[in-house]
Design an enzyme around this catalytic site. Structure first.
Site, mmCIF file in Angstrom:
data_model
loop_
_atom_site.group_PDB
_atom_site.id
_atom_site.type_symbol
_atom_site.label_atom_id
_atom_site.label_comp_id
_atom_site.label_asym_id
_atom_site.label_seq_id
_atom_site.Cartn_x
_atom_site.Cartn_y
_atom_site.Cartn_z
ATOM 1 N NE ARG A 1 5.654 2.019 -6.062
ATOM 2 C CZ ARG A 1 6.151 3.249 -6.008
ATOM 3 N NH1 ARG A 1 6.749 3.668 -4.902
ATOM 4 N NH2 ARG A 1 6.071 4.054 -7.044
ATOM 5 N NE ARG B 1 5.822 12.613 1.275
ATOM 6 C CZ ARG B 1 4.821 12.039 1.952
ATOM 7 N NH1 ARG B 1 4.917 11.856 3.261
ATOM 8 N NH2 ARG B 1 3.737 11.653 1.320
ATOM 9 N N PRO C 1 -2.720 5.748 0.950
ATOM 10 C CG PRO C 1 -3.949 3.796 0.624
ATOM 11 C CD PRO C 1 -2.551 4.343 0.593
#
Length: 275
Positions: A112, A262, A2
């Site tokens: 997780r 990334r 988020p």
């Protein structure tokens, strides 16, 4: 993970539900989520405390209590706060239960083990909370401030914008969106940007984050708000997760590369990389 719009939406949906509620019991099923105290101390200091405020700083959720303590949560990859009834079905991912008078409770869950919650009387003890850069949707973030920030940097733009000490709240999705909207290649270095490009970037950052908040966040995988509802901003994304699709601006195929480890999406025609 988020990002600012998702965390802000969680705060917005959490606030009216828990404000002025007194915590009468705490149940910890996975104490590894508690970052700085043991489960017993966590429970003892929370029982009897009333929630006075819920706010956001960067990607952190700050719950202010009337006993001078703060509950500070960082949802990370798959964490969530979920406000519900005590008799509602319990998920195997529900980890910590904050119980109120009556039939309602707040659950902190995580698919997780990365989600973390701190119980502190000083916010400097809550991870990197006090080391964050400026808030991009606040008055402290101006075009002149961004120019000053970038003038001190030489690194690649994608990792720089992901750096929470540089600017708080941006993550992989909204960085790609902002760079695309400002027509800046993710591998461009900060010292190569011209004033007009920095201005485009400033307005792009504010726009993509504001749009994300307006659409209640991006639900690509697990994210839901505190009422269990998904966001809708995934329907408005311009570049993220669109590898091989045509750019909405020029029709060129969108490409994906790795930047700083990334996955990064960009248009090679709209976002040219300088030699």
């Amino acid at each position: 993970m988020p990002e600012l719009p998702e965390v802000q939406t969680v705060v917005d949906t959490l606030y009216p539900r828990v404000i002025d509620k007194e915590i009468i019991a705490v149940e910890v099923k996975r104490d590894e989520l508690i970052a700085n105290v043991d489960a017993k101390e966590f429970e003892n200091k929370l029982i009897g405390a009333k929630i006075e405020n819920v706010r956001r700083r960067g990607k952190y959720i700050i719950i202010e209590l009337d006993n001078s303590y703060y509950l500070v949560g960082h949802l990370r990859m798959t964490g969530y706060f979920f406000y519900t009834q005590k008799d509602s079905k319990v998920s195997k991912y529900d980890c910590i239960f904050f119980k109120f008078m009556g039939e309602d409770e707040l659950r902190l869950g995580s698919k997780r083990k990365f989600t973390r919650i701190y119980l502190v009387d000083d916010l400097k003890d809550a991870g990197s909370l006090t080391k964050l850069g400026p808030e991009p949707l606040s008055d402290e973030f101006t075009l002149e401030r961004l120019k000053e920030m970038i003038a001190k940097r030489k690194g690649k733009m994608k990792p720089l914008l992901l750096n929470q000490r540089f600017l708080a709240g941006l993550g992989n999705i909204y960085v790609d969106e902002a760079l695309f909207l400002s027509k800046i290649h993710p591998l461009r270095t900060a010292d190569t940007l011209q004033d007009d490009e920095i201005e485009r970037l400033y307005h792009a950052i504010v726009k993509v984050l504001s749009d994300g908040v307006e659409h209640r966040g991006t639900t690509k995988w697990d994210y839901v708000d505190a009422s269990g509802e998904s966001g809708s901003h995934q329907n408005y994304l311009m570049i993220y997760d669109k590898e091989g699709k045509e750019c909405s601006e020029c029709g060129t195929k969108i490409e994906k590369i790795k930047v700083g480890g990334r996955g990064t999406y960009f248009c090679p025609a709209c976002q040219k990389q300088e030699e």
